[in-house]
Design a protein around this motif. Structure first.
Motif, PDB file in Angstrom:
ATOM      1  N   PHE A   1      77.674  92.510 -36.419  1.00  0.00           N
ATOM      2  CA  PHE A   1      78.415  91.476 -35.708  1.00  0.00           C
ATOM      3  C   PHE A   1      78.066  91.416 -34.213  1.00  0.00           C
ATOM      4  O   PHE A   1      77.524  90.437 -33.729  1.00  0.00           O
ATOM      5  CB  PHE A   1      79.918  91.674 -35.887  1.00  0.00           C
ATOM      6  CG  PHE A   1      80.743  90.551 -35.341  1.00  0.00           C
ATOM      7  CD1 PHE A   1      80.910  89.396 -36.080  1.00  0.00           C
ATOM      8  CD2 PHE A   1      81.329  90.639 -34.080  1.00  0.00           C
ATOM      9  CE1 PHE A   1      81.641  88.333 -35.560  1.00  0.00           C
ATOM     10  CE2 PHE A   1      82.060  89.583 -33.565  1.00  0.00           C
ATOM     11  CZ  PHE A   1      82.218  88.436 -34.312  1.00  0.00           C
TER      12      PHE A   1
ATOM     13  N   ALA B   1      75.281  88.964 -35.635  1.00  0.00           N
ATOM     14  CA  ALA B   1      75.906  87.734 -36.143  1.00  0.00           C
ATOM     15  C   ALA B   1      76.506  86.905 -35.001  1.00  0.00           C
ATOM     16  O   ALA B   1      76.306  85.683 -34.940  1.00  0.00           O
ATOM     17  CB  ALA B   1      76.984  88.068 -37.179  1.00  0.00           C
ATOM     18  N   LEU B   2      77.225  87.545 -34.099  1.00  0.00           N
ATOM     19  CA  LEU B   2      77.819  86.788 -32.990  1.00  0.00           C
ATOM     20  C   LEU B   2      76.733  86.255 -32.057  1.00  0.00           C
ATOM     21  O   LEU B   2      76.839  85.133 -31.553  1.00  0.00           O
ATOM     22  CB  LEU B   2      78.815  87.665 -32.228  1.00  0.00           C
ATOM     23  CG  LEU B   2      79.565  86.962 -31.086  1.00  0.00           C
ATOM     24  CD1 LEU B   2      80.357  85.755 -31.585  1.00  0.00           C
ATOM     25  CD2 LEU B   2      80.495  87.933 -30.356  1.00  0.00           C
TER      26      LEU B   2
ATOM     27  N   LEU C   1      73.609  85.384 -32.896  1.00  0.00           N
ATOM     28  CA  LEU C   1      72.980  84.219 -33.537  1.00  0.00           C
ATOM     29  C   LEU C   1      73.900  83.005 -33.471  1.00  0.00           C
ATOM     30  O   LEU C   1      73.443  81.872 -33.278  1.00  0.00           O
ATOM     31  CB  LEU C   1      72.626  84.541 -34.992  1.00  0.00           C
ATOM     32  CG  LEU C   1      71.406  85.441 -35.188  1.00  0.00           C
ATOM     33  CD1 LEU C   1      71.283  85.856 -36.645  1.00  0.00           C
ATOM     34  CD2 LEU C   1      70.129  84.730 -34.728  1.00  0.00           C
ATOM     35  N   THR C   2      75.199  83.237 -33.640  1.00  0.00           N
ATOM     36  CA  THR C   2      76.145  82.125 -33.585  1.00  0.00           C
ATOM     37  C   THR C   2      76.126  81.483 -32.199  1.00  0.00           C
ATOM     38  O   THR C   2      76.069  80.254 -32.071  1.00  0.00           O
ATOM     39  CB  THR C   2      77.560  82.621 -33.937  1.00  0.00           C
ATOM     40  OG1 THR C   2      77.527  83.193 -35.251  1.00  0.00           O
ATOM     41  CG2 THR C   2      78.569  81.484 -33.902  1.00  0.00           C
ATOM     42  N   VAL C   3      76.154  82.306 -31.174  1.00  0.00           N
ATOM     43  CA  VAL C   3      76.129  81.804 -29.800  1.00  0.00           C
ATOM     44  C   VAL C   3      74.826  81.049 -29.518  1.00  0.00           C
ATOM     45  O   VAL C   3      74.811  80.047 -28.798  1.00  0.00           O
ATOM     46  CB  VAL C   3      76.343  82.968 -28.808  1.00  0.00           C
ATOM     47  CG1 VAL C   3      76.023  82.549 -27.386  1.00  0.00           C
ATOM     48  CG2 VAL C   3      77.776  83.495 -28.913  1.00  0.00           C
TER      49      VAL C   3
ATOM     50  N   VAL D   1      73.250  89.204 -42.211  1.00  0.00           N
ATOM     51  CA  VAL D   1      74.266  88.314 -41.637  1.00  0.00           C
ATOM     52  C   VAL D   1      73.673  87.012 -41.105  1.00  0.00           C
ATOM     53  O   VAL D   1      74.409  86.050 -40.890  1.00  0.00           O
ATOM     54  CB  VAL D   1      75.067  89.021 -40.530  1.00  0.00           C
ATOM     55  CG1 VAL D   1      75.933  90.130 -41.126  1.00  0.00           C
ATOM     56  CG2 VAL D   1      74.166  89.554 -39.427  1.00  0.00           C
ATOM     57  N   ALA D   2      72.366  86.946 -40.928  1.00  0.00           N
ATOM     58  CA  ALA D   2      71.754  85.690 -40.480  1.00  0.00           C
ATOM     59  C   ALA D   2      71.834  84.608 -41.543  1.00  0.00           C
ATOM     60  O   ALA D   2      71.779  83.415 -41.228  1.00  0.00           O
ATOM     61  CB  ALA D   2      70.288  85.925 -40.098  1.00  0.00           C
TER      62      ALA D   2
ATOM     63  N   PRO E   1      80.171  82.776 -41.725  1.00  0.00           N
ATOM     64  CA  PRO E   1      80.933  83.774 -40.980  1.00  0.00           C
ATOM     65  C   PRO E   1      81.879  84.558 -41.883  1.00  0.00           C
ATOM     66  O   PRO E   1      82.383  84.042 -42.880  1.00  0.00           O
ATOM     67  CB  PRO E   1      81.711  82.947 -39.949  1.00  0.00           C
ATOM     68  CG  PRO E   1      81.599  81.525 -40.367  1.00  0.00           C
ATOM     69  CD  PRO E   1      80.385  81.405 -41.214  1.00  0.00           C
TER      70      PRO E   1
END
Lengths: 312, 312
Positions: free
Chosen positions: A117, A121-122, A124-126, A303-304, A308
């Protein structure tokens, strides 16, 4: 007819206990139980929809257990840090278990808060709001006081300067594990070829007696560490990951927080303050991953490639 | 043989132009072109892997275009705010187009920065570290200076107090669109039943002459607004969404930033500062969604069910 998701936990430590408690408090889950290391068959051959394996950090040590659970038809979540991107450690194991999961029609995911995360994960999200990403810097300051003594000793807390130097040399002190995995998840997703990952691990010494939940630290012993990974692409640092851990951040003038900085146009900076709680965060990510892993396409995933995790 | 993703843009406005430019700068994409409103067939019947429809905010106005593109075998991304959760506006249209997409084996997604990220995808991602979510508050302060005059007039900029009051009454002034959609995406994912969504829209008046890129604002006219949505569950506010927009934030003592606060144990607070850029952010989310929409399961989906958008 019940459509509850049946979940089995192998490894009766902190993460398993906390994640099992989270799921027991929700509708839609049937927690078969957290099983200790000597109850391997009950945990791994249960045929649960999802088996959570929370026993070790290392891919080679968890591979046989993953294979057994996959063979019994279960999806697998493991907190083994190296399993967040198994190809970084042993491509043969990774490819073999990926094929086994595909053949069995189940999904395998290595995740937790870190890796899983905070650094992947966070991040990539950003990156979603960025037209292009030229580089990344992620900086975590983590309060280590809630960790058990076994973990604290392994990551490097409670040592004299000589012991710390020797432990990092012989590999018994690892610092936090999982940064190369997070970096490779992100780089793979963004299509960046990493040439090399450099690593530093510096001790932080106590100036006064300190007391973590599970361990006392004397003045002059390590109360934490500062860890830095620098992943190079195109000859310069593309992903800098910094992790500062301390059992008494306040005493050292440190403040738990997480910061993601994306070198993009315009630049992006996302701060989580206070920092993500390592205990509740890890348990939550595991519990919140059960449903997405049960629904995911077969194979060893990261997680990519998943939606979510969220409480559901 | 080329395996480039073929992308067609319908609507030749700012988002289309910027997203097309992003994809043209990347390997792996073949941008067929942003088409104006009078080139409907070229855009929608192209048979592109992904058709981006960026023409209007409203589900009913975009439904026929989505249906045409789906009928031609294309996946669809639309920036129509109401399309982020079409069941919130018209379940009949949503169900019909969802069925059409499934039948054609393609995916439809409504997304952009807001809705699509700031109040939903990023919120759900942050919820991953929470064992349970008792409530949410998301507060955005957005610099509106880069918007075109048509958008600024519709959302409520450049009006006398009487004009603003009349515009909000007769519906010609909408404020920013998409909050009920974001709230319902998040609530649906977290399994929360929303009972009611209350809405406030308050004008912010200029105290001096102000100049946005596309519009001059005189003293006493609206330079922005403060919008608040409060979604109730179990009789109390469960999701509070606040959006403050202004064409000259600095002149009004405002600072563009985004804050997500999760009522959980422990509480979580994530701040993006400076705030997400609405122009580059929207274009990036659209461009970064092309690959994930092309790979997604058929049907009308939402950001709750998709992996993160990132440059790839």
């Amino acid at each position: 007819m019940s459509t509850d998701l049946r979940v089995s936990f192998y490894g009766a430590g902190q993460v398993s206990g906390n994640a099992a408690a989270i799921l027991r408090g929700r509708a839609g889950y049937d927690v078969l139980g957290p099983y200790a290391r000597d109850e391997r068959d009950a945990a791994l051959r249960s045929g649960a929809d999802v088996v959570v394996i929370a026993t070790t950090s290392f891919l080679r040590d968890v591979a046989g257990d993953v294979e057994t659970a996959v063979g019994a038809g279960s999806n697998v979540i493991t907190t083994a840090e190296e399993a967040a991107y198994p190809w970084a450690n042993d491509a043969e194991i990774a490819d073999r278990l990926d094929a086994a999961a595909r053949a069995a029609g189940v999904t395998v995911l290595g995740t937790g808060l870190n890796p899983g995360f905070a650094f992947d994960a966070l991040v990539l999200t950003v990156c979603g709001i960025c037209p292009e990403v030229r580089g990344l810097r992620v900086d975590r300051m983590v309060d280590l006081s809630g960790f058990g003594s076994t973990v604290l000793r392994r990551i490097g807390v409670g040592y004299t300067p000589a012991e710390f130097a020797e432990g990092t040399r012989n590999g018994s002190i690892t610092g936090h594990i999982g940064f190369p995995q997070s970096i490779r998840v992100v780089a793979g997703a963004l299509g960046v070829a990493i040439e090399r990952i450099d690593r530093e691990l510096e001790p932080l010494f106590a100036e006064e007696p300190l007391q973590a939940t599970s361990l006392a630290v004397e003045p002059g012993e390590t109360a934490g560490f500062r860890q830095r990974y620098a992943a190079l692409a195109g000859g310069s640092v593309w992903f800098e990951a910094v992790f500062t851990g301390h059992v008494a951040p306040g005493a050292a003038g440190l403040e738990p927080r997480d910061e993601i900085a994306v070198d993009a146009t315009p630049p992006v900076r996302v701060v989580t303050a206070p920092g993500m709680n390592p205990q509740s965060g890890s348990a939550a990510i595991v519990a919140n991953s059960v449903r997405r892993v049960a629904a995911a396409a077969p194979g060893w995933t990261t997680v990519a490639d998943l939606p979510p995790a969220f409480p559901s």
